[in-house]
Motif scaffolding. Structure first.
Motif, mmCIF file in Angstrom:
data_model
loop_
_atom_site.group_PDB
_atom_site.id
_atom_site.type_symbol
_atom_site.label_atom_id
_atom_site.label_comp_id
_atom_site.label_asym_id
_atom_site.label_seq_id
_atom_site.Cartn_x
_atom_site.Cartn_y
_atom_site.Cartn_z
ATOM 1 N N ASN A 239 0.872 -1.182 0.000
ATOM 2 C CA ASN A 239 0.000 0.000 0.000
ATOM 3 C C ASN A 239 0.907 1.230 0.000
ATOM 4 N N LYS A 240 0.970 1.939 -1.147
ATOM 5 C CA LYS A 240 1.932 3.026 -1.283
ATOM 6 C C LYS A 240 1.294 4.257 -1.930
ATOM 7 N N PRO A 241 1.822 5.441 -1.643
ATOM 8 C CA PRO A 241 1.398 6.619 -2.417
ATOM 9 C C PRO A 241 1.753 6.409 -3.888
ATOM 10 N N ARG A 242 0.850 6.803 -4.775
ATOM 11 C CA ARG A 242 1.075 6.561 -6.199
ATOM 12 C C ARG A 242 2.361 7.235 -6.688
ATOM 13 N N PHE A 243 2.628 8.453 -6.216
ATOM 14 C CA PHE A 243 3.817 9.140 -6.718
ATOM 15 C C PHE A 243 5.096 8.402 -6.351
ATOM 16 N N ASP A 244 5.052 7.622 -5.253
ATOM 17 C CA ASP A 244 6.251 6.948 -4.769
ATOM 18 C C ASP A 244 6.628 5.741 -5.628
ATOM 19 N N ILE A 245 5.645 5.176 -6.334
ATOM 20 C CA ILE A 245 5.923 3.969 -7.124
ATOM 21 C C ILE A 245 5.466 4.136 -8.565
ATOM 22 N N ALA A 246 5.264 5.367 -9.011
ATOM 23 C CA ALA A 246 4.728 5.614 -10.359
ATOM 24 C C ALA A 246 5.578 4.956 -11.435
ATOM 25 N N GLU A 247 6.902 5.012 -11.287
ATOM 26 C CA GLU A 247 7.775 4.442 -12.321
ATOM 27 C C GLU A 247 7.590 2.934 -12.423
ATOM 28 N N HIS A 248 7.354 2.266 -11.300
ATOM 29 C CA HIS A 248 7.160 0.809 -11.317
ATOM 30 C C HIS A 248 5.804 0.434 -11.916
ATOM 31 N N LEU A 249 4.800 1.271 -11.674
ATOM 32 C CA LEU A 249 3.492 1.036 -12.282
ATOM 33 C C LEU A 249 3.550 1.285 -13.784
ATOM 34 N N ASP A 250 4.256 2.341 -14.180
ATOM 35 C CA ASP A 250 4.321 2.696 -15.601
ATOM 36 C C ASP A 250 5.007 1.614 -16.435
ATOM 37 N N CYS A 251 6.010 0.967 -15.869
ATOM 38 C CA CYS A 251 6.746 -0.042 -16.646
ATOM 39 C C CYS A 251 6.193 -1.449 -16.453
ATOM 40 N N GLY A 252 5.188 -1.589 -15.582
ATOM 41 C CA GLY A 252 4.565 -2.898 -15.390
ATOM 42 C C GLY A 252 5.238 -3.775 -14.359
ATOM 43 N N ALA A 253 6.267 -3.250 -13.676
ATOM 44 C CA ALA A 253 6.925 -4.042 -12.637
ATOM 45 C C ALA A 253 5.989 -4.272 -11.457
ATOM 46 N N LEU A 254 5.055 -3.337 -11.238
ATOM 47 C CA LEU A 254 4.001 -3.498 -10.246
ATOM 48 C C LEU A 254 2.664 -3.263 -10.939
ATOM 49 N N VAL A 255 1.644 -3.964 -10.477
ATOM 50 C CA VAL A 255 0.308 -3.884 -11.076
ATOM 51 C C VAL A 255 -0.685 -3.489 -9.990
ATOM 52 N N GLU A 256 -1.496 -2.496 -10.286
ATOM 53 C CA GLU A 256 -2.497 -2.058 -9.304
ATOM 54 C C GLU A 256 -3.593 -3.105 -9.168
ATOM 55 N N VAL A 257 -4.067 -3.309 -7.933
ATOM 56 C CA VAL A 257 -5.186 -4.208 -7.662
ATOM 57 C C VAL A 257 -6.256 -3.437 -6.892
ATOM 58 N N LEU A 258 -7.484 -3.936 -6.962
ATOM 59 C CA LEU A 258 -8.618 -3.320 -6.271
ATOM 60 C C LEU A 258 -8.704 -1.816 -6.554
ATOM 61 N N SER A 259 -8.594 -1.455 -7.822
ATOM 62 C CA SER A 259 -8.602 -0.038 -8.191
ATOM 63 C C SER A 259 -9.937 0.640 -7.906
ATOM 64 N N SER A 260 -11.035 -0.152 -7.807
ATOM 65 C CA SER A 260 -12.345 0.443 -7.519
ATOM 66 C C SER A 260 -12.533 0.714 -6.029
ATOM 67 N N THR A 261 -11.682 0.126 -5.193
ATOM 68 C CA THR A 261 -11.720 0.383 -3.747
ATOM 69 C C THR A 261 -10.299 0.676 -3.267
ATOM 70 N N PRO A 262 -9.740 1.796 -3.675
ATOM 71 C CA PRO A 262 -8.344 2.102 -3.329
ATOM 72 C C PRO A 262 -8.200 2.498 -1.864
ATOM 73 N N PRO A 263 -6.998 2.524 -1.360
ATOM 74 C CA PRO A 263 -6.780 3.009 0.010
ATOM 75 C C PRO A 263 -7.126 4.490 0.113
ATOM 76 N N GLN A 264 -7.422 4.913 1.327
ATOM 77 C CA GLN A 264 -7.641 6.334 1.550
ATOM 78 C C GLN A 264 -6.394 7.124 1.150
ATOM 79 N N SER A 265 -6.631 8.279 0.560
ATOM 80 C CA SER A 265 -5.515 9.112 0.126
ATOM 81 C C SER A 265 -4.723 9.635 1.319
#
Length: 315
Positions: A239-265
């Motif tokens: 569970n991480k702030p998006r800005f902290d792992i944006a590069e890993h999400l962008d390249c597919g090294a990490l994949v978001e799950v439960l996007s319809s029920t995300p953690p509180q900002s």
């Protein structure tokens, strides 16, 4: 002012628990810091510390002297801060703390530009994902990611920080992706934990309102970057702030799950004692870093003028 210098060393040694740490904080060698303490003890004709090969602790007299010495040092710093606006060149140290990841990737790279602009100012950056006591630790500015605590400290917001749950593709192939919040209970959740840590549960945003979930896993750490590395290795969901792992999400090294029920900002911001605003170098530092942080994290370049202190009421 050798006596006042010795008082400063004494105060930091008590607060940090060792002569080496106290000296390093004041940019002194352990030998010089030790000599300052010995000079102070000779002047006062008392022993201020009990010393063993493994521990340094104030004596009863040392504890009593610390309370008064800290007031003297603080009064001097406040006096210097009160007249700093009349000086053409701010000077002195700014004591700063930040979470490990934010500090290394965002705050630390900005500091050289600030020091280049104000060479008489030194910035002492301490990084930790643990909570700190700003007043007790003598800090000027504390950056944070999360929810601001209730306190008498002042806060400035940098940006809202949406959070995501994510994992490596290998983990999801092996364990399956969670399809509902309750599914997290059977997954390996990577947690930021330390004594008195708040992260013993995750709170998700759902159509029915916030949902607090007890989560667990085989791994926890007091270093957020360690959790990211474990997630990249396929060890679990993080569970991480998006800005902290944006590069890993962008390249597919990490994949978001439960996007319809995300953690509180979360909120990325900074806290500071109100009286620190008397000091122009602290105001300069806060204004500078907040502006550059917003540019880095949003991609929007703010209109830049010279790095100058603003009137107190504009904070």
């Amino acid at each position: 002012m050798p006596y006042l210098d010795s008082l400063r060393v004494f105060v930091r040694v008590v607060e940090l628990g060792s002569i080496t740490a106290g000296g390093r904080d004041l940019r002194l060698t352990p030998a010089v810091a030790s000599n300052r303490i010995k000079e102070l003890e000779r002047r006062l004709d008392v022993r201020l510390f009990n010393r063993t090969t493994r521990k340094l602790s104030p004596t009863e007299v040392g504890h009593a002297f610390y309370d008064h010495a800290k007031q003297v040092v603080q009064a001097l710093e406040d006096a210097e801060a009160a007249i700093s606006d009349y000086s053409e060149q701010p000077r002195g140290a700014v004591h700063v703390t930040a979470p490990l990841g934010v500090g290394k990737r965002i705050i630390a790279p900005l500091i050289p530009e600030f020091v280049d602009a104000y060479p008489e100012v030194s910035v002492r950056l301490r990084l930790s994902d643990r909570k700190v006591d700003i007043l007790e630790d003598g800090l000027d500015v504390a950056f944070f990611v999360g929810r601001p605590p209730d306190s008498n400290l002042k806060m400035r917001k940098i940006i809202d920080a949406p959070r995501v749950l994510c994992a490596a593709p290998a983990y999801l192939e092996n364990r399956g992706a969670p399809l509902s919040p309750d599914d997290l209970r059977r997954h390996n959740c990577l947690l930021l934990r330390y004594p008195r840590s708040p992260e013993w549960f995750w709170t998700l945003r759902t159509a029915g309102g916030p949902l607090k979930l007890d989560v667990s896993g085989s791994y926890d750490s007091d270093d957020g970057d360690v959790l990211t590395n474990w997630a990249l290795e396929g060890r679990g969901i993080v569970n991480k702030p998006r800005f902290d792992i944006a590069e890993h999400l962008d390249c597919g090294a990490l994949v978001e799950v439960l996007s319809s029920t995300p953690p509180q900002s979360s909120l990325l911001g900074c806290l500071y004692p109100h009286r620190r605003l008397q000091d122009s170098k602290v105001r300069l530092f806060i204004d500078f870093v907040l502006g550059r942080c917003r540019e880095t994290l949003t991609g929007k370049v703010e209109k830049r003028g010279p790095i100058t202190a603003r009137p107190l009421g504009h904070m």
